[in-house]
Design an enzyme around this catalytic site. Structure first.
Site, PDB file in Angstrom:
ATOM      1  N   ASP A 185       0.921  -1.098   0.008  1.00  0.00           N
ATOM      2  CA  ASP A 185      -0.035  -0.060  -0.057  1.00  0.00           C
ATOM      3  C   ASP A 185       0.895   1.244   0.034  1.00  0.00           C
ATOM      4  O   ASP A 185       1.834   1.516   0.890  1.00  0.00           O
ATOM      5  CB  ASP A 185      -1.023  -0.040   1.289  1.00  0.00           C
ATOM      6  CG  ASP A 185      -1.837   1.167   1.197  1.00  0.00           C
ATOM      7  OD1 ASP A 185      -2.812   1.280   0.497  1.00  0.00           O
ATOM      8  OD2 ASP A 185      -1.529   2.233   2.043  1.00  0.00           O
ATOM      9  N   GLU A 272      -1.641  -1.565  -5.553  1.00  0.00           N
ATOM     10  CA  GLU A 272      -2.761  -0.931  -6.045  1.00  0.00           C
ATOM     11  C   GLU A 272      -2.831  -0.547  -7.344  1.00  0.00           C
ATOM     12  O   GLU A 272      -1.807   0.176  -7.834  1.00  0.00           O
ATOM     13  CB  GLU A 272      -3.248   0.326  -5.250  1.00  0.00           C
ATOM     14  CG  GLU A 272      -3.263   0.003  -3.493  1.00  0.00           C
ATOM     15  CD  GLU A 272      -3.368   1.250  -2.684  1.00  0.00           C
ATOM     16  OE1 GLU A 272      -4.759   1.367  -2.129  1.00  0.00           O
ATOM     17  OE2 GLU A 272      -2.490   1.949  -2.476  1.00  0.00           O
ATOM     18  N   ASP A 354      -3.551   2.060   6.583  1.00  0.00           N
ATOM     19  CA  ASP A 354      -2.615   1.467   5.507  1.00  0.00           C
ATOM     20  C   ASP A 354      -2.144  -0.011   5.827  1.00  0.00           C
ATOM     21  O   ASP A 354      -1.790  -0.560   4.971  1.00  0.00           O
ATOM     22  CB  ASP A 354      -1.158   2.364   5.722  1.00  0.00           C
ATOM     23  CG  ASP A 354      -1.513   4.019   5.473  1.00  0.00           C
ATOM     24  OD1 ASP A 354      -2.623   4.183   4.530  1.00  0.00           O
ATOM     25  OD2 ASP A 354      -0.809   4.868   5.801  1.00  0.00           O
TER      26      ASP A 354
END
Length: 412
Positions: A185, A272, A354
């Protein structure tokens, strides 16, 4: 697998050689800008769309019209036109904006496809011979060139430094499977949070632009006080350019070291799928997003994973990795960007947003693990990558950059 690989070396031309290279840069820039202007005029006036073969046939006539172009390597001029063709193709595909005119003070490049010679004189010294230049240019060769050399280019950065780029085709051996996966992340407060099933690693955001901002403001203020075009103005401009180049070099060094360490330690890497172009429109965060360079980092991970036989997985862009509880799967639609920690109302687990996102991404990567193992032990999770004889360990729970030097990952 065989792949294209570029070696980059610093070169040190003397005054005569600098003048020669600047002429080459200028001629290539002239050809690029000339045909860009002509193609825009033809389209706006007659509706004629860009066609490479049409403008390629005009190049010999252009050299007759402008005799000074004979000073340049003819192949370099052809490559300059090919670069414009690539720029147009990228624009038509929607991968880039409309081609822009090249400026004299920006980065300059001349491509030399053939008739060049690179000689190694000693362990760290070499010389470059190129067409129409009688004397060889000294090279600082910090490493050996492996593979088949395809072509070269010479680049001049805005801070006045010259570099040799050697394009090769070389064999890169895939890495042995380690049966590990990682969910990554990325963020602004922390550059990345990595979860590998056993440990959650935090990599600090070095914030190179932010740390150099005061110095840049001072240098830019000094530049604004100089008369444009004067010698003092040029000196001040180069100081600003050198500071910007230092930031670029620091950022690239950091991204290369982090990406290669991750690639060497995990078989499957889940990142992501971000709409970075849309995110950078945020006026409050645009500078921080540009400085952290998510796009460059993900691009590095992708091509290095391809080199070494690793797998990159990108979930759907609308997958709510931060809002979904990694324990029970509950989705918290009320979670805003300002909330850094939240408690799941179903399982009562307290999440760092996160860390929670990296755990959810890790779960996606489990399906791509090789070897049939899902978990890793604490000792196995402490893998290490090596670049140029230096070790980069993903072993502690947090990493940081040391001062303004090249980043090193150290235990806290």
């Amino acid at each position: 697998m065989k792949t294209e690989y570029t070696y980059r070396f610093r070169i040190f031309p003397n005054k005569e050689q600098e003048d020669f290279l600047n002429i080459q840069f200028g001629h290539c820039r002239f050809v690029y800008n000339h045909f860009l202007a002509l193609s825009k005029k033809e389209y706006e006036g007659k509706g004629i769309k860009w066609k490479y073969s049409l403008y390629q046939s005009m190049l010999p006539k252009l050299k007759k019209e402008y005799p000074f172009l004979k000073q340049a390597n003819s192949q370099s001029l052809q490559v300059s036109l090919q670069n414009l063709d690539i720029a147009y193709k990228n624009f038509f595909k929607g991968e880039a904006g409309f081609p822009k005119f090249k400026k004299k003070k920006s980065k300059q490049t001349v491509h030399i496809p053939q008739h060049f010679q690179i000689e190694k004189i000693s362990k760290k010294r070499g010389q470059l011979k190129i067409p129409k230049l009688k004397t060889p240019i000294p090279i600082k060769m910090h490493r050996n060139i492996e593979g088949q050399i395809r072509s070269i280019s010479i680049t001049k950065t805005p801070d006045g430094r010259y570099y040799l780029n050697v394009l090769t085709r070389k064999e890169i051996q895939p890495l042995k499977p380690v049966n590990k996966t990682a969910g990554i992340d990325v963020g602004i407060k922390e550059f990345a949070v990595i979860h590998d099933g056993e440990t959650t690693h935090h990599i600090e955001n070095p914030k190179y632009l932010q740390k150099s901002e005061k110095k840049l403001i001072k240098l830019q203020r000094q530049l604004s006080r100089k008369q444009k075009g004067s010698k003092n103005w040029e000196k001040a401009r180069q100081k600003v350019a050198k500071q910007h180049q230092k930031i670029v070099n620091q950022r690239k060094d950091f991204l290369h070291k982090v990406s290669i360490a991750i690639t060497k330690q995990y078989d499957t890497i889940v990142v992501e799928s971000l709409n970075i172009k849309g995110m950078i429109q945020n006026n409050k965060l645009s500078k921080q997003i540009a400085d952290v360079s998510w796009s460059t980092f993900i691009n590095m991970l992708e091509y290095k994973a391809k080199w070494y036989g690793r797998h990159i997985e990108k979930p759907d862009r609308f997958y709510a990795s931060s809002k979904t509880c990694s324990v029970c799967g509950y989705k918290n639609d009320q979670l805003t960007l300002s909330i850094r920690k939240w408690q799941c109302p179903i399982c009562k687990t307290i999440h760092d947003r996160d860390e929670n996102a990296s755990k959810n991404l890790y779960q996606i990567g489990l399906t791509h693990l090789t070897g049939g193992r899902v978990g890793t032990t604490q000792a196995e999770a402490c893998g290490a990558g090596s670049v140029g004889g230096m070790q980069y360990n993903l072993q502690s729970t947090r990493y940081t950059a040391v001062k303004q030097e090249a980043p090193q990952f150290i235990k806290e």
